[in-house]
Design a protein around this motif. Sequence first.
Motif, PDB file in Angstrom:
ATOM      1  N   ARG A 140       8.593   0.761  15.177  1.00 46.39           N
ATOM      2  CA  ARG A 140       8.293   2.180  15.253  1.00 46.39           C
ATOM      3  C   ARG A 140       6.911   2.527  14.723  1.00 46.39           C
ATOM      4  NH1 ARG A 140      13.565   4.454  14.927  1.00 46.39           N
ATOM      5  NH2 ARG A 140      14.595   3.482  16.688  1.00 46.39           N
ATOM      6  N   ILE A 141       6.462   1.791  13.707  1.00 41.79           N
ATOM      7  CA  ILE A 141       5.282   2.231  12.978  1.00 41.79           C
ATOM      8  C   ILE A 141       4.068   1.408  13.388  1.00 41.79           C
ATOM      9  CG2 ILE A 141       4.300   2.607  10.684  1.00 41.79           C
ATOM     10  CD1 ILE A 141       7.080   2.852   9.580  1.00 41.79           C
ATOM     11  N   ARG A 142       3.004   2.099  13.775  1.00 43.01           N
ATOM     12  CA  ARG A 142       1.778   1.389  14.128  1.00 43.01           C
ATOM     13  C   ARG A 142       0.773   1.404  12.984  1.00 43.01           C
ATOM     14  NH1 ARG A 142       1.404   4.150  19.183  1.00 43.01           N
ATOM     15  NH2 ARG A 142       2.777   3.136  20.647  1.00 43.01           N
ATOM     16  N   ASP A 143       0.836   2.462  12.190  1.00 47.59           N
ATOM     17  CA  ASP A 143      -0.167   2.661  11.162  1.00 47.59           C
ATOM     18  C   ASP A 143       0.184   1.876   9.890  1.00 47.59           C
ATOM     19  OD1 ASP A 143      -2.416   4.789  10.362  1.00 47.59           O
ATOM     20  OD2 ASP A 143      -1.051   4.475   8.672  1.00 47.59           O
ATOM     21  N   ALA A 144      -0.784   1.130   9.342  1.00 49.07           N
ATOM     22  CA  ALA A 144      -0.513   0.254   8.197  1.00 49.07           C
ATOM     23  C   ALA A 144      -0.119   1.053   6.952  1.00 49.07           C
ATOM     24  CB  ALA A 144      -1.747  -0.596   7.901  1.00 49.07           C
ATOM     25  N   ARG A 145      -0.781   2.165   6.724  1.00 46.74           N
ATOM     26  CA  ARG A 145      -0.500   2.972   5.538  1.00 46.74           C
ATOM     27  C   ARG A 145       0.917   3.564   5.632  1.00 46.74           C
ATOM     28  NH1 ARG A 145      -0.573   5.305   1.123  1.00 46.74           N
ATOM     29  NH2 ARG A 145      -0.277   7.551   0.979  1.00 46.74           N
ATOM     30  N   LYS A 146       1.262   3.998   6.845  1.00 49.58           N
ATOM     31  CA  LYS A 146       2.592   4.545   7.087  1.00 49.58           C
ATOM     32  C   LYS A 146       3.660   3.483   6.807  1.00 49.58           C
ATOM     33  CE  LYS A 146       3.841   8.013  10.362  1.00 49.58           C
ATOM     34  NZ  LYS A 146       3.311   8.854  11.374  1.00 49.58           N
ATOM     35  N   ALA A 147       3.393   2.273   7.272  1.00 48.79           N
ATOM     36  CA  ALA A 147       4.342   1.175   7.072  1.00 48.79           C
ATOM     37  C   ALA A 147       4.518   0.921   5.579  1.00 48.79           C
ATOM     38  CB  ALA A 147       3.832  -0.085   7.777  1.00 48.79           C
ATOM     39  N   ASP A 148       3.435   0.952   4.847  1.00 47.41           N
ATOM     40  CA  ASP A 148       3.463   0.704   3.411  1.00 47.41           C
ATOM     41  C   ASP A 148       4.333   1.755   2.703  1.00 47.41           C
ATOM     42  OD1 ASP A 148       2.568  -0.700   1.098  1.00 47.41           O
ATOM     43  OD2 ASP A 148       1.315   1.065   0.640  1.00 47.41           O
ATOM     44  N   VAL A 149       4.153   3.025   3.084  1.00 46.79           N
ATOM     45  CA  VAL A 149       4.914   4.115   2.474  1.00 46.79           C
ATOM     46  C   VAL A 149       6.405   3.953   2.776  1.00 46.79           C
ATOM     47  CG1 VAL A 149       5.332   6.606   2.621  1.00 46.79           C
ATOM     48  CG2 VAL A 149       3.002   5.754   2.418  1.00 46.79           C
ATOM     49  N   TRP A 150       6.714   3.572   4.025  1.00 49.06           N
ATOM     50  CA  TRP A 150       8.112   3.367   4.425  1.00 49.06           C
ATOM     51  C   TRP A 150       8.736   2.214   3.613  1.00 49.06           C
ATOM     52  CZ3 TRP A 150      12.340   5.102   6.780  1.00 49.06           C
ATOM     53  CH2 TRP A 150      13.302   4.204   7.222  1.00 49.06           C
ATOM     54  N   ILE A 151       8.012   1.104   3.487  1.00 49.84           N
ATOM     55  CA  ILE A 151       8.535  -0.066   2.767  1.00 49.84           C
ATOM     56  C   ILE A 151       8.794   0.284   1.303  1.00 49.84           C
ATOM     57  CG2 ILE A 151       7.885  -2.374   1.903  1.00 49.84           C
ATOM     58  CD1 ILE A 151       8.699  -2.433   4.812  1.00 49.84           C
ATOM     59  N   LYS A 152       7.860   0.988   0.695  1.00 47.83           N
ATOM     60  CA  LYS A 152       8.043   1.368  -0.712  1.00 47.83           C
ATOM     61  C   LYS A 152       9.280   2.248  -0.874  1.00 47.83           C
ATOM     62  CE  LYS A 152       3.663   0.876  -3.043  1.00 47.83           C
ATOM     63  NZ  LYS A 152       2.480   1.022  -2.162  1.00 47.83           N
ATOM     64  N   ASP A 153       9.425   3.239   0.041  1.00 46.83           N
ATOM     65  CA  ASP A 153      10.542   4.173  -0.065  1.00 46.83           C
ATOM     66  C   ASP A 153      11.882   3.458   0.132  1.00 46.83           C
ATOM     67  OD1 ASP A 153      11.467   7.063  -0.149  1.00 46.83           O
ATOM     68  OD2 ASP A 153      12.352   6.409   1.746  1.00 46.83           O
ATOM     69  N   GLN A 154      11.897   2.509   1.056  1.00 44.30           N
ATOM     70  CA  GLN A 154      13.163   1.861   1.391  1.00 44.30           C
ATOM     71  C   GLN A 154      13.538   0.730   0.435  1.00 44.30           C
ATOM     72  OE1 GLN A 154      15.579   2.397   3.983  1.00 44.30           O
ATOM     73  NE2 GLN A 154      14.539   4.364   3.772  1.00 44.30           N
ATOM     74  N   TYR A 155      12.547  -0.041  -0.028  1.00 48.23           N
ATOM     75  CA  TYR A 155      12.866  -1.283  -0.731  1.00 48.23           C
ATOM     76  C   TYR A 155      12.448  -1.302  -2.204  1.00 48.23           C
ATOM     77  CZ  TYR A 155      13.629  -2.840   4.041  1.00 48.23           C
ATOM     78  OH  TYR A 155      14.081  -2.956   5.329  1.00 48.23           O
ATOM     79  N   PHE A 156      11.623  -0.381  -2.595  1.00 48.76           N
ATOM     80  CA  PHE A 156      11.135  -0.423  -3.982  1.00 48.76           C
ATOM     81  C   PHE A 156      11.453   0.874  -4.726  1.00 48.76           C
ATOM     82  CE2 PHE A 156       8.687  -3.495  -1.586  1.00 48.76           C
ATOM     83  CZ  PHE A 156       8.753  -4.618  -2.397  1.00 48.76           C
ATOM     84  N   ASN A 157      12.459   1.607  -4.223  1.00 47.91           N
ATOM     85  CA  ASN A 157      12.813   2.865  -4.857  1.00 47.91           C
ATOM     86  C   ASN A 157      13.486   2.591  -6.198  1.00 47.91           C
ATOM     87  OD1 ASN A 157      13.896   5.617  -5.218  1.00 47.91           O
ATOM     88  ND2 ASN A 157      13.112   5.822  -3.129  1.00 47.91           N
TER      89      ASN A 157
END
Lengths: 334, 595
Positions: free
Chosen positions: A239-256
């Motif tokens: 879904r995500i093309r933008d690297a910064r967006k991907a980073d924000v998603w990963i942090k929210d999902q896996y490092f909360n």
Amino acid sequence: MSALAPFSPRILPLLKAPGKSDDTHLVVEDGALRCAETGERFEYLRGIPSLYHPSPEEGADVTARIRSFYEETPFPSYEGLEEFGELVAKGQSNPFSRNLLEAVGYNKTVLECGCGTGQLSHFLQLNNNHTLGIDLSLASLGLAVEHKTRNQLTRASFCQMNIFELAIKDNSFDVVISHGVLHHTFDARRAFGNIVKKAKPGGIVMVGLYNKPSRFPTWLRSKLIRVLGPKIDYVVRNRIRDARKADVWIKDQYFNPHETWHSIDEVLGWFDENDIEFLNCSPAILDTDGESAPGLFDKTSPGNAYQRAVTQLSWLATIAREGALFDVIGRRRA
Amino acid sequence: MIVLGISGFYHDSAAALVQDGVVIAAAQEERFTRVKHDAGFPAHAVEYCLAEAGVTLDQVDWVAFYDKPLLTFNRLLETYLAFAPKGLTSFVKAIPVWVKEKLLQKDMLHKGLEGLGKGAVAPEKILFGFHHHSHAASAFYPSPYESAAVLVMDGVGEWATTTIGHGRGAALDLISEIRFPHSLGLLYSAFTYYLGFKVNEGEYKIMGLAPYGEPKYVDLIRKHLIDIKDDGSFRLDMRYFDYCTGLTMTNAAFAELFGGPARKSGEPLTQKHMDLARSLQEVTEEAVLRLARTAHALTGEKNLCLAGGVALNCVANGRLLREGPFDNIWIQPAAGDAGAALGVALAVSHEMAGIPRKVNPGDAMKGSLLGPEFPREQILEMIAARGATAVELSDDELFPTVAAAIAEEKVIGWFQGRMEFGPRALGNRSIIGDARSPRMQSVLNLKVKYRESFRPFAPIVLKDDVGQFFELEGESPYMLIVAPVREDRRVAPGPEEASLFGIEKLKLVRSDIPAVTHVDHSARIQTVDSGRNPRLARLLESFKAITGYGVLVNTSFNVRDEPIVCTPDDAWRCFMGTEMDMLVLGNFVLRKAEQ
């Protein structure tokens, strides 16, 4: 770019002074909100209206950790959605948000508890709706207000608040939404009890939570992601093309720093405690009329415990890859 | 003599009804089903046409379909055979649909019509026209000319992609054609695909993007992709295209030629994309100009009629008018396949049934206002059902009130009378704004239309005032001619221009009507006269009385990716779903602040 009123004229009267009774009113002053009755001033923090009122001791550590996490990682990010038209196009192309807007309807007041950067609140103010997004994170709210100002959106309002000490009058909103938020509080059940009071009698309540058991694969991935990298996530891959967006998603999902998981039955229990009538579930409960209901807020059957258990197991193969967030919708009994 | 014309099953289904050679009604199916480019059997459009004429199918003399499905199948089959075995994947995917649906089209049409419950139609009354003959008929028969050359250009019909014809009185002969796979329409579509837009609907976005670019790739395109002869005939080098054998428009060789893969939808537009758009546009214009010269030589006519999707390229039309060999040009407003439903009905009326053709000095399209109209009672019903707040004004109050709101930079949803036929909103299902406002362009793009911010808006202007604003003589009633804003109205955008990139340049003020002035000072003009649209003319006159400007912004009443509104309820939902300030439904005025 002219500064806009922080609250639309339909939202401001629904606010109250934090920790005070529903009889209090707020007025907008230069750089602050003031209680008309007591004269107390609530200064803006970093340019954001704030009616934050600390909770009693209990749960303070969770609140503090979550707060600092989202100050560092405002979610979701606005990359590629800077223009309101782009945000609307994205919202209309996503079946969930499109159906939600359709179900909310026209000329409504909508409270979003835990609005993050405000994308959903901005989208839902279409159809001449007036929305209030509240959140703990000033960094997230800053992005919400920036989008509002840049695009001169007058019907979306934002304010920093504590979900356990809401500065909002009871029985005041047509729709109360909390999508993917309460599971990051120290007591989701208590938070739910707080927010539903803000819906008018007969008003709609929608709560989105991480599902037990189908969040399990995400937990498993969180143990592996440091080694295997972000590509193990379906959303990042597809879904995500933008690297910064991907980073924000990963942090929210896996490092909360804090999350809890909840079953449909648990939420139905909360509904009973708060005198809320079940309307619908998204994704639908299998083998019930929810599967064919055209509207997100249509009255459907919650099915039986077996149907709900099978439904949640099936989610392991569907929504689990996107974080296993499910929503239950109800109506506050009049 | 009643003839019902139908197009569909490919894209843009539509129906049209012609009675004794007079156009009674025409509408596209998408407006009723709310599915953009709906390609199904046009049940709603047919039903509407019958109702408008007050007839049932029993009274219809002929039903005419706009192309010959067997020939199209033949073309598909031969194309696949010619490229076999390379094209096997798409062969397998495409053929079953054609076998099941396209070959059984007569049966489907018959069943679809009888399924309406509006009477019966005998199968032998269903006729099939030739695709380009239907287009040519839609261009010539309604035109204001006794005789004219006809030029049809589109993607592809059965075989023809470009056709030159000659219309005289009630007769129309096709005299020359270029065949698939050599097609200007498909060349344009190939670039539309390569630049990341949707084929069959993103083409006009390429045209809007072109003025931002430089024609850097013209030589490359003409050297490798298309060989244009002096007479305008052309050949494409099929080594660069994939539409014969594959499921995409362009292939790896195409990508290599232009130094990179196709842009994906949503990826940012770069200067290179704009340069490609500009280059393609120049090549297309060159081919169209040469074809027109050939049509002129073959027919000796001074009038030209245009149809087919390429005829919607209003930039090319503008050049044709200024530089071409013809004195007069008339373009069918529904130039795409929808208009072919009307064309085939007219062709059957005149050529088969022998009905004499009466030439109308304006034209016979009735301003293209051929769709449904909703009376006051239905508007009132909608207002009550939605619990909306509205006031009803007399005409004498309405026009000055709306004009004053426009002058205050309000955005108006303008819903009046019969719906337009064809892809453009011509002032009955329109969103209207102040062309003088420097912020109108971005307000409309970002808060009303929710579309790409590079896209310019088009002016409506009183016919008698067009020369005050634009370098255009004569009329452009269907928004199909692009002409420059007059030099004395232009202003220099200032030094900041140099620092702005590409589409940012659109935000700069370039004239005293900046909202309708593109970066190259061009404008896609619709002239308004009280004969074709009296209420729109009156609105312009009221605005002129206040501001001195008989010109406004007109854009279609819809949001991105949705069909133009049809009913009062469609209009209300669009009004509420966007940041429009006022909705005018007939004589009812709804203000957003009061809802």
